[in-house]
Design an enzyme around this catalytic site. Structure first.
Site, PDB file in Angstrom:
ATOM      1  N   HIS A  60       0.811  -1.078  -0.044  1.00  0.00           N
ATOM      2  CA  HIS A  60      -0.205   0.159   0.025  1.00  0.00           C
ATOM      3  C   HIS A  60       0.996   1.339   0.206  1.00  0.00           C
ATOM      4  O   HIS A  60       2.126   1.264   0.116  1.00  0.00           O
ATOM      5  CB  HIS A  60      -0.782   0.038   1.295  1.00  0.00           C
ATOM      6  CG  HIS A  60      -0.294   0.046   2.686  1.00  0.00           C
ATOM      7  ND1 HIS A  60       0.451  -0.914   3.168  1.00  0.00           N
ATOM      8  CD2 HIS A  60      -0.353   1.002   3.759  1.00  0.00           C
ATOM      9  CE1 HIS A  60       0.809  -0.429   4.154  1.00  0.00           C
ATOM     10  NE2 HIS A  60       0.404   0.580   4.534  1.00  0.00           N
ATOM     11  N   ASP A  64       6.073   4.544   5.062  1.00  0.00           N
ATOM     12  CA  ASP A  64       6.654   3.478   5.694  1.00  0.00           C
ATOM     13  C   ASP A  64       6.925   2.171   4.806  1.00  0.00           C
ATOM     14  O   ASP A  64       7.297   1.070   5.449  1.00  0.00           O
ATOM     15  CB  ASP A  64       6.422   3.240   7.172  1.00  0.00           C
ATOM     16  CG  ASP A  64       5.033   2.745   7.295  1.00  0.00           C
ATOM     17  OD1 ASP A  64       4.419   3.307   6.408  1.00  0.00           O
ATOM     18  OD2 ASP A  64       4.730   1.854   8.218  1.00  0.00           O
ATOM     19  N   HIS A 140      -7.128  -1.587   5.869  1.00  0.00           N
ATOM     20  CA  HIS A 140      -6.428  -0.571   6.555  1.00  0.00           C
ATOM     21  C   HIS A 140      -7.080   0.824   6.072  1.00  0.00           C
ATOM     22  O   HIS A 140      -8.187   0.970   5.312  1.00  0.00           O
ATOM     23  CB  HIS A 140      -4.951  -0.909   5.834  1.00  0.00           C
ATOM     24  CG  HIS A 140      -4.075  -0.027   6.778  1.00  0.00           C
ATOM     25  ND1 HIS A 140      -3.881   0.156   8.131  1.00  0.00           N
ATOM     26  CD2 HIS A 140      -2.884   0.743   6.331  1.00  0.00           C
ATOM     27  CE1 HIS A 140      -2.815   0.875   8.396  1.00  0.00           C
ATOM     28  NE2 HIS A 140      -2.250   1.047   7.554  1.00  0.00           N
ATOM     29  N   HIS A 269       6.210  -5.332  12.183  1.00  0.00           N
ATOM     30  CA  HIS A 269       5.350  -4.225  11.954  1.00  0.00           C
ATOM     31  C   HIS A 269       5.101  -3.480  13.336  1.00  0.00           C
ATOM     32  O   HIS A 269       4.064  -3.020  13.775  1.00  0.00           O
ATOM     33  CB  HIS A 269       4.213  -4.254  11.042  1.00  0.00           C
ATOM     34  CG  HIS A 269       3.789  -2.908  10.783  1.00  0.00           C
ATOM     35  ND1 HIS A 269       2.872  -2.192  11.286  1.00  0.00           N
ATOM     36  CD2 HIS A 269       4.102  -2.185   9.423  1.00  0.00           C
ATOM     37  CE1 HIS A 269       2.800  -1.202  10.341  1.00  0.00           C
ATOM     38  NE2 HIS A 269       3.571  -1.150   9.390  1.00  0.00           N
TER      39      HIS A 269
END
Lengths: 302, 302
Positions: A60, A64, A140, A269
């Protein structure tokens, strides 16, 4: 398959944890999965020959997961790469990357192809010799997907002694490899398949699930994979925070691993508020014992 | 002034040298000069409180001087920065950065202002309390400038014993600080200035010259600076290469330092073909003895 974790932290890096990037080697291909800032330094530190990367998968468009891309492409060009490279990502990334390359990289030395992901439904985004990649829609704050990378089944090997014993012809061998039964013309008996072939190892598979809110409906897509990396930005102490930010806890990651009956679970993560990651591992192992909290430089051959 | 070198290599990073970025602290301001990929990690490693950076100077739009910018801004936002930040750069950078922030950083928490550099002529790009910054046009493959950061002269301090001895009034003190002569009303004599004031330390200055072909006509703009950083991508063994790529050799950097009569010369922006940097230092010291080849993490208070 061989996995190397280059960065296991979420957005705000810490002194020993970089943001998301991984390298997966499978069937003579090298995949880079996400490409946070600093990926090229991490590849260097971990002695990965990054000129061999032929596919880059981007889950995505958060910084980051993508801000190391142009720097890496630029360095590949300075090293005179000539082999084409394919980026599999949100269609918007193509516009961004091409315009930045025009600005920041002079005379790029190799061709870059894009395969566009559509995030609504799972999709086979790549199907090449020996390996396929399927996208898995996640939940998300922006369009996001995970990836399942699968080795394709290998052909069985014909036993050498069977070739001599039964005088197999090339045509016989092709038929047997394709799964056909074989009858001995001398005796007229159907020979047990196990006497003719050695079965190939079971194909391995890897699922990368980052970033997402707890989403149990992904289970059918990752069912039985050899290895699952599932984000665990938070431990259960911050379950509310995970919900608000569309992330998962280690407990939720382990629940997914258990339901999908995967071989092994990797956690990562992490939010930078966690100095140590033991809490993630302990929490997950309560539900799914074969869980490991990864670190930058973590490597696994599976 | 205090300088910290975050990255001293040219475009292709090595295992121990990052591309260009430096921090300069002067007069309660913190300047970031260039911002290559990985700058935020280097700031972290070197324990620089990067939330204090209030100005970012970008010399030109090559990736190895700018690709760390969006990541750094994003992390500042995740850390809830509220103080505005000013970027001084090529006008095109504003478009690039603003569009990337829209993509990659959600709800950025602080205001970003841009000051546009025009590369044809030297220009005072900033003039704030205690410090000024002047751009110096360089000769590279894209529009590029160096920067001269100068402390503004401080006021002299009035000697305490002079205040008591001569019964100086506030008005007298202001006049003396402004450089006026002072006559003792009792004796009618003009008092020697040295008896009244302690002169402030000479203002310091720093010139950052990267990237450029050998360009002796910059000498008047950097004349007498306390500290000069001059790129030396190559040693003299590759003078031809320096010419073709619009870079300088250590010998050329030292020649500029000598002609400009600077206090000290720092060398950097090394090509990654050089594993060691002693050759740069030795070459420069032959011409300008007070030369140092910097490394990532090099720090100097001057």
């Amino acid at each position: 398959m061989e996995l190397t974790v280059l960065g296991c932290n979420s957005a705000k890096p810490t002194s020993n944890r970089h943001p998301s990037a991984q390298v997966l080697s499978v069937a003579n291909h090298m995949f880079l999965i996400d490409c946070a800032e600093g990926t090229q330094f991490q590849l260097h530190q971990m002695h990965v020959n990054f000129m061999r990367i032929d596919y880059i998968l981007i889950s995505h468009l958060h910084g980051d997961h993508v801000l190391g891309l142009v720097g890496l492409l630029s360095t590949m060009s300075l090293l005179h790469r000539s082999t084409p490279l394919t980026i599999i990502a949100d269609p918007q990334l193509e516009t961004i990357v091409r315009s930045q390359i025009n600005f920041f990289c002079e005379n790029i030395s190799f061709e870059i192809n894009f395969i566009h992901i559509h995030f609504e439904l799972p999709q086979i985004v790549l199907n090449i010799k020996g390996v396929s990649v399927q996208s898995v829609p996640l939940r998300h704050r922006v369009p996001t997907c995970g990836f399942v990378v699968r080795e394709q089944p290998k052909e069985p090997n014909i036993r050498k002694n069977a070739i001599y014993k039964y005088g197999l012809t090339i045509a016989d061998i092709v038929n047997i490899k394709n799964g056909k039964a074989w009858t001995d013309p001398v005796t007229g008996e159907c020979v047990n398949r196990k006497e003719l072939v050695i079965d190939p190892p079971k194909p391995k598979s890897y699922a990368y699930i980052s970033d997402t809110a707890y989403k149990p409906d992904i289970v059918p897509y990752i069912e039985g994979v050899s290895l699952l990396y599932h984000e665990s930005t938070f431990a259960s102490d911050k379950e509310d925070m995970a919900k608000i930010t569309y992330h998962s806890t280690a407990q939720q990651a382990a629940t997914i691993a258990q339901r999908a009956n995967v071989g092994k679970l990797l956690l990562g993560h992490y939010s930078s508020r966690y100095k140590e990651t033991d809490i993630f591992e302990a929490e997950a192992q309560n539900i799914f014992p074969n869980s490991t909290a990864v670190y930058d430089g973590y490597k696994l051959v599976f």
